[in-house]
Design an enzyme around this catalytic site. Structure first.
Site, PDB file in Angstrom:
ATOM      1  N   CYS A 173       3.078   8.588  13.819  1.00  0.00           N
ATOM      2  CA  CYS A 173       3.469   9.300  15.031  1.00  0.00           C
ATOM      3  C   CYS A 173       3.626   8.273  16.161  1.00  0.00           C
ATOM      4  O   CYS A 173       2.667   7.628  16.560  1.00  0.00           O
ATOM      5  CB  CYS A 173       2.394  10.315  15.385  1.00  0.00           C
ATOM      6  SG  CYS A 173       2.871  11.348  16.753  1.00  0.00           S
ATOM      7  N   ASN A 227       0.793  -1.228   0.000  1.00  0.00           N
ATOM      8  CA  ASN A 227       0.000   0.000   0.000  1.00  0.00           C
ATOM      9  C   ASN A 227       0.825   1.277   0.000  1.00  0.00           C
ATOM     10  O   ASN A 227       0.315   2.340  -0.301  1.00  0.00           O
ATOM     11  CB  ASN A 227      -0.961   0.015   1.205  1.00  0.00           C
ATOM     12  CG  ASN A 227      -0.260  -0.246   2.504  1.00  0.00           C
ATOM     13  OD1 ASN A 227       0.515  -1.182   2.628  1.00  0.00           O
ATOM     14  ND2 ASN A 227      -0.508   0.583   3.496  1.00  0.00           N
TER      15      ASN A 227
HETATM   16  N1  PLP Z   1      -4.063  -4.141   4.026  1.00  0.00           N
HETATM   17  C1  PLP Z   1      -3.644  -3.181   3.196  1.00  0.00           C
HETATM   18  C2  PLP Z   1      -2.561  -3.488   2.222  1.00  0.00           C
HETATM   19  C3  PLP Z   1      -4.231  -1.915   3.241  1.00  0.00           C
HETATM   20  O1  PLP Z   1      -3.803  -0.957   2.413  1.00  0.00           O
HETATM   21  C4  PLP Z   1      -5.257  -1.673   4.174  1.00  0.00           C
HETATM   22  C5  PLP Z   1      -5.873  -0.330   4.307  1.00  0.00           C
HETATM   23  O2  PLP Z   1      -5.224   0.677   4.093  1.00  0.00           O
HETATM   24  C6  PLP Z   1      -5.678  -2.720   5.007  1.00  0.00           C
HETATM   25  C7  PLP Z   1      -5.063  -3.930   4.903  1.00  0.00           C
HETATM   26  C8  PLP Z   1      -6.803  -2.533   5.983  1.00  0.00           C
HETATM   27  O3  PLP Z   1      -8.056  -2.554   5.315  1.00  0.00           O
HETATM   28  P1  PLP Z   1      -9.350  -1.843   5.936  1.00  0.00           P
HETATM   29  O4  PLP Z   1      -9.105  -0.382   5.884  1.00  0.00           O
HETATM   30  O5  PLP Z   1     -10.487  -2.281   5.046  1.00  0.00           O
HETATM   31  O6  PLP Z   1      -9.506  -2.359   7.314  1.00  0.00           O
END
Ligand code: PLP
Length: 387
Positions: free
Chosen positions: A332, A154
């Site tokens: 943070c 992400n």
């Molecule tokens: N895994 C990844 C790679 C993510 O980017 C995110 C959210 O940013 C999550 C898990 C968590 O998902 P959710 O926001 O639906 O709980």
């Protein structure tokens, strides 16, 4: 007038009008509890099972292998805690393999399992943010119960070779969980052809509602519930189903998946244009996203610390004042801004990690938006040039 430019689609997306339209009846007239046997319950039960069918077709899984959750985080928790405890009970195996660049839903779950006596290997990523199948192979031991890795990172967008890892996990009789929150419906994932045992997905990254997600659990995979209560979701996830959210998740996935290729092509062009502009700024910018095996939806780059004094958070705040919404992975911790754990896992120098920004794109992102955003970023940088 200050522009309002959103370049943070990896954080969340606005809800699609068509998705909202599909959900609204389930927030109003079609309000029944899906467990009720009367007409009101039958209507919502049908909607939930139709949604399950939609998701299963997108992932090429069986309908009975899709379990609805309150989002990606819960799906990941269910996969990791549920599978790890079931396997330990069945076989005594207590070793988990994951990576230091995972989302905190995975990292924190694994750290909690360490407190419960599990041994966890946190693989280091290579300089480009990737985990290579050979690293997984080398770490599998006779007591390995589970491998849990993300498909698309992400923060930098690196793409893990989940097909190869699933084959080797299968060969070694180890369960494989994929966090597909950033790739679900954006990438073709064919669960009939890969050996992935568990796969987590979320709705709000693909123009669906927040608080909706699902976990694919391959038939026969040992798993214990983490939420006890009613017998919903075949006793694996108690609690009255959130019908509007489930309907919204399925509609969002269907729409995104249908437009998958066009979306992919569009954001690829947008990302390339961004890189082209950034590179035209000579050596001032360092691209942190890998140049290959990377999602076109995400671009992470750093400002040259010798030239510019502002760190990620000051940059984000300055951009925000000018109407540009972007992010960085910094967090943070005890009042001190810490650079992203992903960039740390990639072994980037601290100064570079402290000056990182993440731009993430959506299907509606325009060339004009990124050109404006980058012009504004350049102005901010010029005002912070070290003398
Ligand atoms: N895994 C990844 C790679 C993510 O980017 C995110 C959210 O940013 C999550 C898990 C968590 O998902 P959710 O926001 O639906 O709980």
């Amino acid at each position: 007038m200050t522009p309002k430019i959103y370049l943070d689609y990896a954080a969340t997306t606005p809800i699609d009008e068509e998705v909202l339209k599909e959900m609204l009846p389930y927030l109003k007239d079609k309000f029944g509890n899906a467990s009720s046997i009367h007409f009101f319950g039958q209507v919502t039960r049908t909607a939930i099972e139709t949604a399950r069918d939609t998701i299963s077709r997108i992932l090429k899984a069986k309908q009975s292998e899709i379990y609805f959750t309150s989002g990606g985080t819960e799906a990941i928790n269910l996969a990791i805690f549920g599978a790890a405890s079931a396997i330990r009970k069945e076989t005594g195996k207590n070793h988990i393999i994951t990576s230091s660049a995972e989302h905190h839903a995975t990292l924190d779950s694994c750290e909690r399992l360490q407190e419960e006596g599990f041994e966890v290997t946190f693989l280091k990523t290579s300089y480009d943010g990737n985990i290579h199948p050979s690293q997984v192979q080398d770490s599998i031991k006779s007591n390995t119960a589970l491998v849990s890795l993300m498909h698309v990172n992400n923060e930098v967008g690196s793409v893990t070779d989940i097909e190869s890892i699933s084959s080797l996990a299968k060969e070694k009789k180890v369960l494989f969980h994929v966090d597909a929150v950033q790739s679900f419906a954006k990438y073709e994932i064919d669960l009939s052809k890969t050996q992935i045992d568990l796969l987590s997905a979320s709705s709000h990254k693909i123009f669906g509602p927040k608080g909706a997600g699902c976990l694919f659990i391959r038939q026969g995979t040992p798993i214990e519930p983490i939420i006890y209560g009613g017998s919903q979701e075949r006793k694996r996830r108690g609690g009255t189903e959130n019908t509007p959210a489930i309907v919204g998740l399925a509609k969002a996935a269907e729409l995104f998946h249908e437009r998958r290729k066009d979306n992919f092509e569009h954001v690829s062009k947008i990302k390339n244009r961004c890189i082209e502009i950034l590179k035209s700024w000579d050596t001032d910018i360092l691209i942190n996203s890998p140049s290959t095996n990377c999602s076109p939806y995400i671009l992470n780059f750093s400002m040259n610390q010798e030239k510019y004094s502002l760190n990620s958070d000051s940059l984000i705040m300055n951009l925000d004042l000018k109407g540009i919404a972007v992010s960085s992975g910094s967090a943070c911790t005890s009042g001190v801004m810490e650079p992203s754990h992903v960039l740390k896992a990639m072994n980037l120098p601290k100064e570079r990690a402290e000056r990182a920004l993440r731009f993430s794109f959506g299907r509606g992102t325009t060339y004009e938006e990124i050109e404006t955003a980058l012009t504004i970023l350049k102005e901010i940088l010029q005002s912070s040039t070290r003398k």
